[in-house]
Write a protein that holds these residues in place. Sequence first.
Motif, short mmCIF file in Angstrom:
data_model
loop_
_atom_site.label_atom_id
_atom_site.label_comp_id
_atom_site.label_asym_id
_atom_site.label_seq_id
_atom_site.Cartn_x
_atom_site.Cartn_y
_atom_site.Cartn_z
N GLN A 287 -11.65 -1.34 -0.02
CA GLN A 287 -11.18 0.04 -0.12
C GLN A 287 -9.65 0.13 -0.14
OE1 GLN A 287 -13.29 2.61 -0.44
NE2 GLN A 287 -15.12 1.36 -0.21
N SER A 288 -8.97 -1.01 0.01
CA SER A 288 -7.50 -0.96 0.07
C SER A 288 -6.91 -2.33 -0.26
CB SER A 288 -7.05 -0.57 1.49
OG SER A 288 -7.41 -1.61 2.39
N PRO A 289 -5.63 -2.34 -0.66
CA PRO A 289 -4.96 -3.63 -0.90
C PRO A 289 -5.03 -4.54 0.33
CG PRO A 289 -3.59 -1.83 -1.70
CD PRO A 289 -4.75 -1.19 -0.99
N GLU A 290 -4.88 -3.94 1.53
CA GLU A 290 -4.90 -4.74 2.77
C GLU A 290 -6.26 -5.41 2.94
OE1 GLU A 290 -3.88 -1.45 2.60
OE2 GLU A 290 -1.80 -2.12 2.50
N GLN A 291 -7.31 -4.67 2.61
CA GLN A 291 -8.66 -5.22 2.77
C GLN A 291 -8.89 -6.39 1.80
OE1 GLN A 291 -11.81 -2.27 2.56
NE2 GLN A 291 -13.34 -3.75 3.27
N THR A 292 -8.38 -6.25 0.59
CA THR A 292 -8.51 -7.33 -0.40
C THR A 292 -7.78 -8.57 0.10
OG1 THR A 292 -8.74 -5.80 -2.24
CG2 THR A 292 -7.98 -8.03 -2.77
N LYS A 293 -6.59 -8.34 0.66
CA LYS A 293 -5.83 -9.48 1.18
C LYS A 293 -6.55 -10.13 2.35
CE LYS A 293 -1.58 -9.08 2.67
NZ LYS A 293 -0.23 -8.48 2.66
N SER A 294 -7.17 -9.33 3.20
CA SER A 294 -7.83 -9.96 4.35
C SER A 294 -9.12 -10.69 3.94
CB SER A 294 -8.03 -8.97 5.50
OG SER A 294 -9.15 -8.17 5.26
N ILE A 295 -9.76 -10.24 2.87
CA ILE A 295 -10.90 -11.01 2.33
C ILE A 295 -10.37 -12.37 1.84
CG2 ILE A 295 -12.57 -11.14 0.41
CD1 ILE A 295 -12.85 -8.02 0.73
N GLY A 296 -9.23 -12.34 1.18
CA GLY A 296 -8.60 -13.58 0.71
C GLY A 296 -8.28 -14.51 1.87
N ASN A 297 -7.74 -13.92 2.93
CA ASN A 297 -7.36 -14.69 4.11
C ASN A 297 -8.58 -15.44 4.68
OD1 ASN A 297 -6.39 -15.47 6.69
ND2 ASN A 297 -4.86 -13.84 6.59
N LYS A 298 -9.69 -14.72 4.77
CA LYS A 298 -10.93 -15.31 5.28
C LYS A 298 -11.38 -16.47 4.37
CE LYS A 298 -14.27 -15.60 8.13
NZ LYS A 298 -15.52 -14.91 8.40
N ILE A 299 -11.33 -16.23 3.07
CA ILE A 299 -11.72 -17.28 2.11
C ILE A 299 -10.83 -18.51 2.32
CG2 ILE A 299 -11.77 -17.94 -0.34
CD1 ILE A 299 -12.51 -14.96 -0.94
N GLY A 300 -9.52 -18.27 2.41
CA GLY A 300 -8.57 -19.37 2.58
C GLY A 300 -8.86 -20.19 3.82
N SER A 301 -9.24 -19.50 4.91
CA SER A 301 -9.48 -20.21 6.17
C SER A 301 -10.72 -21.10 6.09
CB SER A 301 -9.61 -19.21 7.32
OG SER A 301 -10.83 -18.51 7.20
N LEU A 302 -11.58 -20.86 5.10
CA LEU A 302 -12.82 -21.64 4.97
C LEU A 302 -12.66 -22.84 4.02
CD1 LEU A 302 -15.25 -18.60 4.66
CD2 LEU A 302 -15.00 -20.10 6.65
N LEU A 303 -11.51 -22.94 3.36
CA LEU A 303 -11.31 -24.03 2.40
C LEU A 303 -10.90 -25.30 3.12
CD1 LEU A 303 -9.37 -22.03 -0.36
CD2 LEU A 303 -11.83 -22.49 -0.24
N LYS A 304 -11.27 -26.43 2.53
CA LYS A 304 -10.94 -27.72 3.14
C LYS A 304 -10.04 -28.56 2.24
CE LYS A 304 -15.66 -27.55 5.00
NZ LYS A 304 -15.29 -26.65 6.07
#
Length: 157
Positions: A8-25
């Motif tokens: 619903q917002s730019p911030e939310q898109t960024k935080s989805i990205g952040n979560k994805i990034g934290s799961l990468l190896k």
Amino acid sequence: MILNLNSQSPEQTKSIGNKIGSLLKGNELILLSGDLGMGKTLITKGIAEGIGISENEIVSPTFTLQNRYSSDKKTYLCHFDMYRIGDSMTDQSGLISPEIDEELGENIIIVEWAQYLHESYFRVPDVIKIEITIPNDNLNERSIVIDTIFKPILTNL
Ligand SMILES: Nc1ncnc2c1ncn2[C@@H]1O[C@H](COP(=O)(O)OP(=O)(O)O)[C@@H](O)[C@H]1O
Ligand SMILES: [Mg+2]
């Protein structure tokens, strides 16, 4: 498998990205599709943060084609943008391909405008396809569709 997310917002898109990034190896390929202004660079900044790179370092590689950042995880983040390549590459194995191949290994690769990339890339093992669109004419809303078999994303996102 397909995950349907909504932002619903730019911030939310960024935080989805952040979560994805934290799961990468390391050794993942992230293919971002979507038109101009959908949030491909924004979600990339979130992913970068999630792997320990300051979002302020991330600049769109539209003109350079490729940017490379080192991260805490001792992998590089390689950020490509296929916009200038256009669809001229889609029916041949492609000039850009060896460059992406070279970076696969330990590194994390993010490709903006992946709709222009040769389809052979869609068969790399740890590929995470993300398509961003505006679902309902609301300019601040985004549909984020993730298509992957990468387990950490499927079980934790
Ligand atoms: N929910 C949302 N998610 C992502 N971006 C959004 C959203 N709502 C509005 N925006 C705006 O859309 C723009 C996305 O820009 P950018 O990430 O550069 O897109 P792209 O790289 O796909 O061209 C930004 O100006 C951002 O503020
Ligand atoms: Mg961009």
